[in-house]
Structures are given as structure tokens and as C-alpha cells.
Design an enzyme around this catalytic site. Structure first.
Site, PDB file in Angstrom:
ATOM      1  N   GLY A   1       2.419 -10.889  -8.121  1.00  0.00           N
ATOM      2  CA  GLY A   1       2.769 -11.361  -6.794  1.00  0.00           C
ATOM      3  C   GLY A   1       4.007 -12.225  -6.720  1.00  0.00           C
TER       4      GLY A   1
ATOM      5  CD  GLU B   1      11.623  -6.278  -9.049  1.00  0.00           C
ATOM      6  OE1 GLU B   1      10.794  -7.198  -9.149  1.00  0.00           O
ATOM      7  OE2 GLU B   1      11.492  -5.185  -9.635  1.00  0.00           O
TER       8      GLU B   1
ATOM      9  CG  HIS C   1      11.396   2.264  -6.954  1.00  0.00           C
ATOM     10  ND1 HIS C   1      10.314   2.261  -7.813  1.00  0.00           N
ATOM     11  CD2 HIS C   1      12.241   3.214  -7.422  1.00  0.00           C
ATOM     12  CE1 HIS C   1      10.514   3.153  -8.756  1.00  0.00           C
ATOM     13  NE2 HIS C   1      11.670   3.747  -8.556  1.00  0.00           N
TER      14      HIS C   1
HETATM   15  N1  LIG Z   1       3.538   7.741  -0.438  1.00  0.00           N
HETATM   16  C1  LIG Z   1       4.113   6.734  -1.122  1.00  0.00           C
HETATM   17  N2  LIG Z   1       3.330   5.863  -1.783  1.00  0.00           N
HETATM   18  C2  LIG Z   1       3.918   4.855  -2.476  1.00  0.00           C
HETATM   19  C3  LIG Z   1       5.316   4.731  -2.537  1.00  0.00           C
HETATM   20  C4  LIG Z   1       6.102   5.675  -1.814  1.00  0.00           C
HETATM   21  O1  LIG Z   1       7.362   5.599  -1.796  1.00  0.00           O
HETATM   22  N3  LIG Z   1       5.463   6.656  -1.127  1.00  0.00           N
HETATM   23  N4  LIG Z   1       5.901   3.747  -3.344  1.00  0.00           N
HETATM   24  C5  LIG Z   1       4.983   3.242  -4.363  1.00  0.00           C
HETATM   25  C6  LIG Z   1       5.439   2.159  -5.277  1.00  0.00           C
HETATM   26  N5  LIG Z   1       5.777   2.800  -6.531  1.00  0.00           N
HETATM   27  C7  LIG Z   1       7.078   2.728  -6.859  1.00  0.00           C
HETATM   28  O2  LIG Z   1       7.900   2.091  -6.179  1.00  0.00           O
HETATM   29  C8  LIG Z   1       4.803   3.488  -7.302  1.00  0.00           C
HETATM   30  C9  LIG Z   1       3.651   2.824  -7.700  1.00  0.00           C
HETATM   31  C10 LIG Z   1       2.684   3.490  -8.441  1.00  0.00           C
HETATM   32  C11 LIG Z   1       2.851   4.823  -8.779  1.00  0.00           C
HETATM   33  C12 LIG Z   1       1.768   5.532  -9.537  1.00  0.00           C
HETATM   34  O3  LIG Z   1       2.010   6.467 -10.279  1.00  0.00           O
HETATM   35  N6  LIG Z   1       0.514   5.103  -9.287  1.00  0.00           N
HETATM   36  C13 LIG Z   1      -0.666   5.763  -9.866  1.00  0.00           C
HETATM   37  C14 LIG Z   1      -1.624   4.728 -10.410  1.00  0.00           C
HETATM   38  C15 LIG Z   1      -0.925   3.857 -11.412  1.00  0.00           C
HETATM   39  C16 LIG Z   1      -1.799   2.656 -11.772  1.00  0.00           C
HETATM   40  O4  LIG Z   1      -2.856   2.466 -11.131  1.00  0.00           O
HETATM   41  O5  LIG Z   1      -1.379   1.907 -12.678  1.00  0.00           O
HETATM   42  C17 LIG Z   1      -1.400   6.507  -8.763  1.00  0.00           C
HETATM   43  O6  LIG Z   1      -1.340   6.054  -7.579  1.00  0.00           O
HETATM   44  O7  LIG Z   1      -2.100   7.452  -9.126  1.00  0.00           O
HETATM   45  C18 LIG Z   1       3.995   5.488  -8.390  1.00  0.00           C
HETATM   46  C19 LIG Z   1       4.988   4.819  -7.641  1.00  0.00           C
HETATM   47  C20 LIG Z   1       3.707   2.797  -3.729  1.00  0.00           C
HETATM   48  N7  LIG Z   1       3.132   3.953  -3.112  1.00  0.00           N
HETATM   49  N1  LIG Z   2       7.143   1.217  -8.323  1.00  0.00           N
HETATM   50  C1  LIG Z   2       6.945  -0.133  -7.912  1.00  0.00           C
HETATM   51  C2  LIG Z   2       7.118  -1.058  -9.087  1.00  0.00           C
HETATM   52  O1  LIG Z   2       7.215  -0.618 -10.214  1.00  0.00           O
HETATM   53  N2  LIG Z   2       7.156  -2.358  -8.812  1.00  0.00           N
HETATM   54  C3  LIG Z   2       7.261  -3.324  -9.845  1.00  0.00           C
HETATM   55  O2  LIG Z   2       6.107  -4.129  -9.770  1.00  0.00           O
HETATM   56  C4  LIG Z   2       6.492  -5.477 -10.003  1.00  0.00           C
HETATM   57  C5  LIG Z   2       5.575  -6.346  -9.214  1.00  0.00           C
HETATM   58  O3  LIG Z   2       5.794  -7.664  -9.575  1.00  0.00           O
HETATM   59  P1  LIG Z   2       5.085  -8.828  -8.735  1.00  0.00           P
HETATM   60  O4  LIG Z   2       3.616  -8.460  -8.636  1.00  0.00           O
HETATM   61  O5  LIG Z   2       5.363 -10.048  -9.557  1.00  0.00           O
HETATM   62  O6  LIG Z   2       5.750  -8.851  -7.387  1.00  0.00           O
HETATM   63  C6  LIG Z   2       7.921  -5.597  -9.551  1.00  0.00           C
HETATM   64  O7  LIG Z   2       8.611  -6.473 -10.373  1.00  0.00           O
HETATM   65  C7  LIG Z   2       8.457  -4.194  -9.651  1.00  0.00           C
HETATM   66  O8  LIG Z   2       9.327  -4.065 -10.731  1.00  0.00           O
END
Ligand SMILES: Nc1nc2c(c(=O)[nH]1)N[C@@H](CN(C=O)c1ccc(C(=O)N[C@@H](CCC(=O)O)C(=O)O)cc1)CN2
Ligand SMILES: NCC(=O)N[C@@H]1O[C@H](COP(=O)([O-])[O-])[C@@H](O)[C@H]1O
Length: 215
Positions: free
Chosen positions: A13, A195, A126
Site C-alpha cells: 500500500g 510510481e 503499471h
Molecule cells: N481487466 C483488467 N484488469 C486489471 C488490469 C487491467 O489493465 N485490465 N490491470 C491490472 C494490474 N496489473 C498490472 O498492472 C496486473 C495485476 C495482476 C495480474 C495477474 O496476472 N494476476 C493474476 C493473479 C496473480 C496473483 O494473484 O498474484 C490473476 O488475476 O489471475 C496481471 C496484471 C489489474 N487488473
Molecule cells: N501490475 C501492477 C503491478 O505490478 N503493480 C506493482 O505493485 C506494487 C504495489 O506496491 P504498493 O502495494 O506498495 O503500492 C507497485 O509498486 C507496482 O510495481
């Protein structure tokens, strides 16, 4: 009018904290974080919300139970309930904007469609440049690509959330040079600092755009 922001988290967070801190400054004026939702019970971001002044209401919305309660479509059921949770928030917590701040769950149309229907924009942080390293582990993959000589820079973006992961319209894009010899940890720390600036800028711009569209 004070804009209301609901933040989705999965971990530490620190980006949520950046938003919380910014709401009391000109960086993010007339905005409040009104509710924080985590898909991980142990997410320290929930503690950050509770420690805020005044404390920010939180919800834990965990995925595992849905694997057994809705075996045919756990993700769809989970996402539909997440949308209901948000859309049923009390008026003073009903969002003008939803921010994914380290929210590590891909959102399906079962979430996106009702939220879109309610006219609530969703933005996501992201840690990569548009079109590069979509998905989880982006920083590490960028660092590895640099070691292979494939890239010289990476970045951070804030983008609108659509069905296609990390392919929504960018709002903020910040390039980050990768330094020869730096470790992935050193790159990660530099990116996290960026970020924390980008997410505040992105939230402000998204709220301004929404208000502009409404006028
Ligand atoms: N429909 C969308 N959903 C999400 C987006 C988006 O652009 N469109 N952004 C993501 C955030 N993200 C990257 O920025 C991201 C986070 C997680 C995953 C992923 O593969 N998650 C897996 C589970 C992984 C885990 O629990 O550790 C899953 O959901 O199966 C990909 C991208 C947020 N959502
Ligand atoms: N695809 C999304 C992703 O990878 N996000 C990553 O999760 C971290 C959350 O940190 P936080 O919980 O300290 O904010 C962020 O630093 C970012 O790099």
C-alpha cells in the site's frame, strides 16, 4: 465538491499511502480516499488505511472461497460481487473514481461492465511503458530485458482499465532509464519512488477529465 476515491490494493500500500498523503495537499485537492478494498487479508495497505486520519473504511474481498462456492466461474462471481460491494457503498463512500494501486487481480467484464454502467472510471498503476511488459512482474522482466541488451529504458504509467490487461488509454507516462550495473532491487526502488508521484498525478487528471466530461 469533494471527489471520492475508492482504492483497490493487494499488498504494502505504499501507493495508497501516496494518495492518502496527497489528499491533504494541492497535489490532490478536494479529493478523499473513502474506502480501501484488498483481495489479500494480510495486505499492509489495510493497516495504512486504518491508521489514516480520519481512518479510512476498509473491506477484505478474498478470492479463494469463490473457487469452491462458484466452481464453474469463480472469477466471474468474485468480480460481480466486487462490483456490488462498490456500487452498494453508502453515499459518502460512493466513488467518483476507482484506483487500482498494486491490485493484483485481473478484472473481468463481470466487474468492468457494471462499474462502467455506473459511469465510474477505473485507473491502474503499471510499472512499465505502454505496450511493454503487460501483466505481473513487469519491473523484473524489464530489468532482465536490459541485461539481455534488448532495452535501455522502462517506465511507469497510469492508464484507464479496460478488459485487455494494461492496454487502456495512458493518462501519465514516465520513462525510467535503467542504469548499467544496478540491481533489480535498486531499479525497483527508483521505480517505486516514481510510481508514488505518477499515481497522484493520474488520479488528479482522471478526476479533472471526469468533471470536464460532466460539464
Ligand atoms: N481487466 C483488467 N484488469 C486489471 C488490469 C487491467 O489493465 N485490465 N490491470 C491490472 C494490474 N496489473 C498490472 O498492472 C496486473 C495485476 C495482476 C495480474 C495477474 O496476472 N494476476 C493474476 C493473479 C496473480 C496473483 O494473484 O498474484 C490473476 O488475476 O489471475 C496481471 C496484471 C489489474 N487488473
Ligand atoms: N501490475 C501492477 C503491478 O505490478 N503493480 C506493482 O505493485 C506494487 C504495489 O506496491 P504498493 O502495494 O506498495 O503500492 C507497485 O509498486 C507496482 O510495481
Amino acid at each position: 465538491m469533494t471527489s471520492r476515491i475508492v482504492v483497490l490494493i493487494s499488498g504494502s500500500g505504499s501507493n495508497l499511502q501516496a494518495l492518502i498523503d496527497a489528499t491533504s495537499t494541492p497535489l490532490l485537492p478536494s479529493a478523499r480516499i473513502v474506502h480501501v478494498i484488498s483481495n489479500r487479508k494480510a495486505a499492509y495497505g489495510l493497516t495504512r488505511a486504518a491508521n489514516a486520519s480520519p481512518p479510512i473504511p476498509t473491506s477484505y474481498h478474498g478470492f479463494p472461497p469463490y473457487k469452491t462456492s462458484h466452481p464453474s466461474d469463480p472469477r466471474g462471481a468474485y468480480d460481480a460481487d466486487l462490483a456490488k460491494l462498490i456500487l452498494n457503498l453508502p453515499e459518502d463512500q460512493y466513488p467518483d473514481l476507482i484506483v487500482c494501486a498494486g491490485w493484483m487481480h485481473i478484472l473481468s467484464p463481470k466487474f468492468l461492465d457494471p462499474i462502467d454502467g455506473a459511469g465510474i472510471p477505473i485507473i491502474n498503476l503499471h510499472p512499465a511503458l505502454p505496450g511493454a511488459f503487460d501483466g505481473a512482474g513487469a519491473i523484473e522482466r524489464a530489468w532482465e530485458a536490459f541485461q539481455r541488451g534488448e532495452i535501455a529504458e522502462t517506465g511507469v504509467m497510469i492508464h484507464y482499465v479496460i478488459k485487455e490487461v494494461d492496454r487502456g488509454e495512458p493518462i501519465v507516462v514516465k520513462k525510467v532509464e535503467i542504469k548499467a550495473g544496478e540491481s533489480v532491487q535498486e531499479l525497483t526502488e527508483r521505480i517505486h519512488d516514481i510510481e508514488h508521484v505518477a499515481i497522484v498525478e493520474g488520479a488528479k487528471l482522471a478526476l479533472e477529465k471526469k468533471q470536464g466530461d460532466a460539464s
